[in-house]
Enzyme design. Sequence first.
Site, mmCIF file in Angstrom:
data_model
loop_
_atom_site.group_PDB
_atom_site.id
_atom_site.type_symbol
_atom_site.label_atom_id
_atom_site.label_comp_id
_atom_site.label_asym_id
_atom_site.label_seq_id
_atom_site.Cartn_x
_atom_site.Cartn_y
_atom_site.Cartn_z
ATOM 1 N N GLY A 25 0.818 -1.207 0.000
ATOM 2 C CA GLY A 25 0.000 0.000 0.000
ATOM 3 C C GLY A 25 0.852 1.257 0.000
ATOM 4 N N GLN A 51 2.882 9.971 1.223
ATOM 5 C CA GLN A 51 4.187 9.292 1.223
ATOM 6 C C GLN A 51 5.030 9.629 -0.008
ATOM 7 O OE1 GLN A 51 2.371 5.233 2.209
ATOM 8 N NE2 GLN A 51 4.357 5.116 3.229
ATOM 9 N N CYS A 108 5.924 -0.380 6.944
ATOM 10 C CA CYS A 108 5.525 0.797 6.179
ATOM 11 C C CYS A 108 6.700 1.250 5.325
ATOM 12 C CB CYS A 108 5.120 1.903 7.148
ATOM 13 S SG CYS A 108 4.618 3.421 6.336
ATOM 14 N N LEU A 109 6.423 1.634 4.099
ATOM 15 C CA LEU A 109 7.496 2.065 3.206
ATOM 16 C C LEU A 109 8.205 3.313 3.743
ATOM 17 C CD1 LEU A 109 5.731 1.459 -0.216
ATOM 18 C CD2 LEU A 109 7.539 0.066 0.833
ATOM 19 N N HIS A 157 -4.410 1.155 7.841
ATOM 20 C CA HIS A 157 -3.042 1.709 7.843
ATOM 21 C C HIS A 157 -2.954 2.907 6.887
ATOM 22 C CE1 HIS A 157 1.521 1.010 7.762
ATOM 23 N NE2 HIS A 157 1.323 1.885 6.793
ATOM 24 N N GLU A 158 -3.502 2.741 5.687
ATOM 25 C CA GLU A 158 -3.416 3.817 4.683
ATOM 26 C C GLU A 158 -4.331 4.985 5.041
ATOM 27 O OE1 GLU A 158 -0.959 3.747 2.705
ATOM 28 O OE2 GLU A 158 -0.480 1.643 3.054
ATOM 29 N N HIS A 191 -2.581 7.203 7.382
ATOM 30 C CA HIS A 191 -1.591 8.076 6.734
ATOM 31 C C HIS A 191 -2.197 9.417 6.326
ATOM 32 C CE1 HIS A 191 2.240 6.083 6.282
ATOM 33 N NE2 HIS A 191 1.706 4.971 5.797
HETATM 34 NI NI NI Z 1 2.526 3.053 5.605
#
Ligand code: NI
Length: 152
Positions: free
Chosen positions: A46, A51, A88-89, A130-131, A134
């Site tokens: 995701g 991000q 997470c990226l 999670h997204e 963000h």
């Molecule tokens: Ni993330």
Amino acid sequence: MAIREIVPYTDKFIRKQSKPVSVFDDKLAELLDDMWETLLSVNGAGLSAVQVGVLKRVFILNINNMRIEFVNPTIIKKSGEQCKEEGCLSVAGQYNYVKRPQCVTVVAYDRFGNKFTLTCEDWTAVCVCHECDHLDGILFIDKICEPPKGER
Ligand code: NI
């Protein structure tokens, strides 16, 4: 299309509140295309617009070869509870357990402005939560919990 640079959690930008998309135009499509190229380049599950440095309420999910775009998502229903390990990226190399609803229903728009409703559970529900976090500047590292009994 272009791969965009991923904002790390150490950059205060990642804590900013994203704003709703009001125009479903070519610029939005380009953002989404770039997000796909970026996400697929790192084989991620995701990615949110914040991000890649864009404060729009947009995220994409790539789960089990199911690719979905969410614009202006709202979680309208949550039920149950699960505790799975997340990464997470923007938080490279770190994985922790986080408590999430087992099942969520989300209302969102696609890149053309078509509204849809999706109910999902298990890992997909984790990713949606999670997204969505963000988009409000919240990271999974804010919500770390103990691993469930029997794990670790
Ligand atoms: Ni993330």
